[in-house]
Design an enzyme around this catalytic site. Sequence first.
Site, PDB file in Angstrom:
ATOM      1  N   ASP A  50      -9.046   9.138  -4.229  1.00  0.00           N
ATOM      2  CA  ASP A  50      -8.936   7.739  -4.658  1.00  0.00           C
ATOM      3  C   ASP A  50      -9.952   7.400  -5.749  1.00  0.00           C
ATOM      4  OD1 ASP A  50      -7.127   7.623  -2.534  1.00  0.00           O
ATOM      5  OD2 ASP A  50      -8.611   6.794  -1.161  1.00  0.00           O
ATOM      6  N   GLU A 226       1.282   1.606  -2.737  1.00  0.00           N
ATOM      7  CA  GLU A 226      -0.117   1.338  -2.450  1.00  0.00           C
ATOM      8  C   GLU A 226      -0.918   1.795  -3.674  1.00  0.00           C
ATOM      9  OE1 GLU A 226      -1.023   3.626   1.051  1.00  0.00           O
ATOM     10  OE2 GLU A 226      -1.350   5.474  -0.074  1.00  0.00           O
TER      11      GLU A 226
END
Length: 744
Positions: A50, A226
């Site tokens: 991420d 997402e």
Amino acid sequence: MPPGRFLAVACAVAAMAAGTTAATTSTAAPDPQVKTTNAISSSFADTFADPAVIQGRDGYWYAYATSDPLVSGGPFGLMHMARTKDFGSWEYLGTVFSDSTKPKWAAPGSFFWAPDIRYFGGRYVMYFTVTDTAANPGGDPAIGVATAPTPAGPWTATDGPVVTPKPDGNGGYFGTIDPALLTAADGKRYLYYGGFYGGLHVTEVTPDGLQAVGAPTQVTVGDRYEGSYVVYRDGWYYLMGSSSNCCAGPTTGYSVFAGRSKSPKGPFVDANGVRMDESRVGGTTVITQNGNKWIGPGHHAFMTDAAGQDHIVYHAIDRKTPWLTNPFGINRRPMLIDRIDWIDGWPRTRAGLGPSDTAQPAPVTGSGAGIDSTDPDGGLLGATRQAGDSLGGATASIRGAASTRKDAPSGSVRVDADVRLGNSFTTVVGGSVVVSVTGNKVTVVAGGKTASAVLPADFDRSQWNRLSVQVADGVVTARVNDSGGLGDLYAEARLAVPGLKLKAAPVRWIGTAELDNLTVRAVAKPVRELAPGPKTGKLLAADEFDGGLGPAWSWLRPDAKAVVADGKLSWPLQNADMVGAGNNAGLLFHQAPAGDRWIAETKVHLDLGEGDIRNYQQAGMIAYRNDNDFARLGNVAIWRTRQTEFGRELVARESDGATSYGGAAIGRSATDLWMRLAYHRNAAGENVFRAGTSVDGKSWTWGASWVLPAGETPKLGLYAHGEFTGANPAPVATFDYLRFYESK
């Protein structure tokens, strides 16, 4: 710019030229280009998931990651930090928080995920996911925020979340995760967040970025995206989100898709005009796996380098070493980087080629034109050296007029700098392009034309911001935004001047400003054409279903309800599945052509409705080795969305035969959908299948590839099943044909 002001600037430029021409020289040869090879985090970590990036005031690029252990056997961190000057070598800096500095409102067992980093108001601001709060222990995710004076900290978390947990009405909580900030042209700051459970949302936040304002707006359907990230380009806001599963080990099918809008609140629409908040969800592919070592590329950030080239920074999984721990444990997700090409108005990774696994040019850092970007005054005439501060170091102060000692390149140029602006500051490039930031406007003058944009009313000139001036391909763009090389803006003036010729000349400045991280570079040459997808050649074999099933067909678990009539194969969906231990669904195979390369195509009609839950009705094509090793391309109902999914199952743990399943989204769903599987055998002898879909049989969207083991070519067939809830009687999948073509 008023004519009088333009005349004054022109006169000043002429006077400067008379006094400085003798001191200027031609630009030196460009610096040797640094190369990077994915994964770029491998020197200090096995996993760095991420990722978020920003260029600090000290000239370093900083990267941040979620709180997984960096290496096998390592402890969970409290989010990680690293930095680089050139993206070729990295230094690990430790964790964002310690046990004593982490948010006090987080539950003791909470994790901290998905950092997003920005710089404004004279400080660094980091958003992150808190997976569990102390208010409702047990899983109520929220968005936290922390600030720091430097990109390496120390980080101070606020006393509560910027976005609070959102109850789902059933005793649980929606996915308030994965934040990303945007400063928009309307002068407001917007925070995007959310996930598969509840959808992506955007909320306005206060100017300091620490509190949400008003009611959020949902911008995607509830169970598709997402990891949002938004950038502004050429008058559009581009919302990008990651789809499918981030963390299924060797079957991870994560991919990134985009939509765009004229408003930061949407609606966001893909290249085919399909909205991202509809049941038949839209999204134009930004990056997806291509059959090399990397699978599941996603949860990304964007950055722009000194040459104006955009890059995507993301994580992915090496399909041969997918786990950081034992199978079904922590996924090994290192940080990768690749070039973004803007093609027909859409961001594509390496023109659609996807993740790279060979050496690639690194982002361009540092300056040409004889300038040391972190100590810029030495490359300038007329500027004075300022001591700066402990974070940014020495800066260049301009009070009146200054210029580069060397010429900027001809043809194209990009001038980037962190700036503290006086009331009026003008940049002149190529001797003829004038960009001024005066009063409340950014103004561009070139070729007898003028364009301007208005700065927000509360724009703070005393703080460090970023000014970018780019001239390339007859377009002049001037943007003022937050520092850090990201996709935000306060204002952007853009002017098209067909036939504009930029000569080699010093860059000149007039007015008052302090400069840091100054770079002058030729603009990266754009790639404007999408890499070609597979093309069909001559027809090799086909069944048009104009008679019974011939000898080329064979069944696994025959289904008597599948019948050939009226030129079609009609097959009611079976309440069965191929995933996991079920393996009770019928499959209908057709003999595949000999050879190492071909394309299979079918057209299937399947009415899945819209908006209701029909898990998991689907039909399509399958590449099959056995019940625990296959890849299937289907039009499928997944909760309230209708998607096309290219799924993969394989045995992930040999000790007990446990299987893993994951999927990659591709294209859009439609009641009538054309499908292709393009097959080839790679250099290692592995069997590679790439999926393509079309809603008209003419224009094709090519998506993810799955690799099946070397050896015998997998069988190719059709399926219609679901393990579903929903319509009764079962919907009927109708196949018009199955054809095999040469693959060009």
